[in-house]
Design a protein around this motif. Structure first.
Motif, short mmCIF file in Angstrom:
data_model
loop_
_atom_site.label_atom_id
_atom_site.label_comp_id
_atom_site.label_asym_id
_atom_site.label_seq_id
_atom_site.Cartn_x
_atom_site.Cartn_y
_atom_site.Cartn_z
N THR A 355 0.84 -1.21 0.00
CA THR A 355 0.00 0.00 0.00
C THR A 355 0.87 1.24 0.00
N THR A 356 0.37 2.29 -0.63
CA THR A 356 1.09 3.56 -0.57
C THR A 356 0.28 4.54 0.26
N LYS A 357 -0.76 4.00 0.91
CA LYS A 357 -1.65 4.89 1.66
C LYS A 357 -1.24 4.96 3.13
N THR A 363 -5.04 -0.90 3.63
CA THR A 363 -4.56 -2.15 4.23
C THR A 363 -3.63 -2.88 3.27
N LEU A 367 -6.57 -5.19 -3.57
CA LEU A 367 -6.33 -5.73 -4.92
C LEU A 367 -5.89 -7.18 -4.87
P1 ADP Z 1 -5.02 -0.21 -0.40
O1 ADP Z 1 -6.07 0.51 -1.21
O2 ADP Z 1 -5.50 -0.59 0.95
O3 ADP Z 1 -3.70 0.47 -0.40
P2 ADP Z 1 -5.03 -2.09 -2.58
O4 ADP Z 1 -4.52 -3.49 -2.65
O5 ADP Z 1 -6.43 -1.86 -2.98
O6 ADP Z 1 -4.76 -1.62 -1.11
O7 ADP Z 1 -4.09 -1.17 -3.48
C1 ADP Z 1 -2.70 -1.27 -3.34
C2 ADP Z 1 -2.01 -0.05 -3.89
O8 ADP Z 1 -2.16 0.01 -5.30
C3 ADP Z 1 -2.56 1.29 -3.42
O9 ADP Z 1 -2.04 1.64 -2.14
C4 ADP Z 1 -2.07 2.20 -4.52
O10 ADP Z 1 -0.71 2.57 -4.33
C5 ADP Z 1 -2.10 1.35 -5.76
N1 ADP Z 1 -3.31 1.60 -6.57
C6 ADP Z 1 -4.42 0.88 -6.62
N2 ADP Z 1 -5.31 1.41 -7.48
C7 ADP Z 1 -4.75 2.51 -8.00
C8 ADP Z 1 -5.15 3.50 -8.96
N3 ADP Z 1 -6.35 3.47 -9.55
N4 ADP Z 1 -4.28 4.50 -9.26
C9 ADP Z 1 -3.07 4.55 -8.66
N5 ADP Z 1 -2.62 3.65 -7.75
C10 ADP Z 1 -3.45 2.64 -7.42
#
Ligand code: ADP
Length: 405
Positions: A355-357, A363, A367
């Motif tokens: 995650t980059t959040k 979490t 994905l």
């Molecule tokens: P989370 O949303 O909890 O971080 P995800 O598995 O849904 O976990 O997503 C993993 C990471 O993928 C995100 O933190 C983000 O960095 C990147 N990501 C997902 N969808 C996008 C998008 N539409 N545009 C840019 N980055 C995305």
């Protein structure tokens, strides 16, 4: 039976008696049979390893037939079979061994050799039994591990759904607050004007009082209509959340991905409505088979990520949803004009916990779980950066494919 018990089969009474007494002298317990069928039945019923001494030449099923059958279709307890024969020709002996016999003894017996060969059998049977037991334990262990993995995977899907509910519910609380406020105001208006109506109904009411009551009464249907709309809005938000959070509920069957898109949009409405314009190019695609709730979960994950990516870009953006059918597959694409995904992270986004959040916002499971769900539906979930910027997610599912999910 114990491993120092030996089964023997010989139709010749004299030979059998000689063998019996030789084995007893060597300290073995002996169980005798006069036919191949009888010894085979007993071996199959035995609940312990068996040493079997079988005469080659017997009417009906002979010694080599017995060995062949036992090696082709092994009994539940291990067996060590020794052919008893007066044949000394090497080709005959090789034939017996090639057909499943573990060993052979030639008549007339050498008592020392007979005992040594039986002991080899006992040793081998002990290790075969050990192997058999550890194999059983290994199989049991593998089954437990598989069960545990399946339970954990299910728990993760639920945890992800719960975390999305947490993220969405803040916005939904706001959505519910709006209609609740105007319902409260309308109730107050109704209460305040009730007096006007009751005064107008009095015997001595003036024309003005009657006119004022009339004006109010004319406005009542609109006030009630607004309240009904507000209640319907609240009900639809609560229902959406209720069905999404129904963790144990499964909805296996045929459904249209276009409907899932609409439901997921509805759930994410509050996340999208300030910065995102949604453009739909839904193609009324054929139905797919599977768990509709899970596909909605995947779309909610992708939509909320898109909303985040657009917010992170610092500009308002567009979310384009399209569906089509090609070569028996239903293809759904979700393109956002957000910040896009760095090339090096394109495959990482599907890794659990990537995650980059900020902590509490992401979490890193969305994905990874989404890909598992789509793979379980015999489909594919792909990502790339769109030529015009932003991320493009593609879901490919077999159309009307009754998969074993
Ligand atoms: P989370 O949303 O909890 O971080 P995800 O598995 O849904 O976990 O997503 C993993 C990471 O993928 C995100 O933190 C983000 O960095 C990147 N990501 C997902 N969808 C996008 C998008 N539409 N545009 C840019 N980055 C995305």
């Amino acid at each position: 039976m114990k491993t120092n018990t030996v089964y023997i089969a010989d139709d010749n009474d004299t030979d059998r008696t000689i063998l019996e007494s030789a084995l007893r002298k060597l300290g073995f317990e002996v169980v005798s049979f006069t036919t191949g069928d009888a010894i085979c039945d007993a071996i199959r019923k035995a609940d312990r390893p068996v040493i079997a001494l079988v005469d080659w030449l017997m009417p009906g099923r002979n010694g080599v037939d017995i060995c062949r059958e036992l090696s082709a279709n092994p009994p539940s307890s291990p067996v060590y079979s020794i052919i008893v024969t007066s044949r000394t020709d090497k080709t005959d002996i090789a034939f017996a061994l090639d057909n499943g016999a573990d060993d052979f003894v030639t008549k007339p017996f050498n008592i020392v050799e007979l005992r040594a060969r039986i002991h080899v059998g006992i040793r081998l049977l002990a290790s075969r039994q050990q192997l058999f037991d550890s194999n059983g334990r290994l199989l049991e262990h593998t089954k437990n591990v598989e069960q545990l993995a399946a339970t954990r995977a299910e728990q993760l899907v639920r945890a992800d759904r719960l975390s999305t509910i947490g993220i969405l519910s803040a916005g939904m609380a706001h959505e519910i607050n709006n209609p609740t406020s105007f319902i409260a105001i309308n109730i107050q208006t109704l209460e305040e004007n009730l007096q006007t109506v009751s005064t107008a109904l009095d015997y001595g009411a003036t024309v003005e009082q009657k006119q004022e009551a009339g004006l109010f009464m004319a406005a009542v249907p609109e006030i009630l209509g607004e309240m009904k709309n507000g209640i319907a809005r609240i009900r639809s938000i609560v229902n959406g959340l209720k069905s999404y959070s129904h963790l144990t509920q499964e909805k296996h069957g045929y459904f249209a991905i276009d409907d899932c898109m609409e439901t997921a949009l509805h759930l994410c409405a509050n996340r999208l409505k300030y910065h995102v314009t949604v453009e739909k190019m839904l193609g009324e695609t054929p139905q797919v088979f599977g768990d509709q709730f899970q596909i909605e979960q995947v779309l909610v994950n992708i939509f909320t990520n898109a909303a985040d990516a657009i917010e992170e870009s610092g500009r308002d953006g567009v979310l384009t949803l399209s569906t089509e059918c090609a070569n028996g597959k239903v293809i759904a694409q979700i393109h956002d004009t957000g910040r896009g995904i760095p090339a090096a992270a394109l495959e990482k986004v599907f890794m659990p916990f990537y995650t980059t959040k900020a902590i509490g916002k992401g979490t890193g499971l969305g994905l990874s779980i989404s890909r598992t769900i789509i793979t379980d539906h015999k489909g594919e979930l792909l990502v790339e950066n769109h030529a015009e910027g932003g991320a493009l997610f593609t879901i490919i599912l077999p159309s009307k494919h009754k998969a074993a999910i």
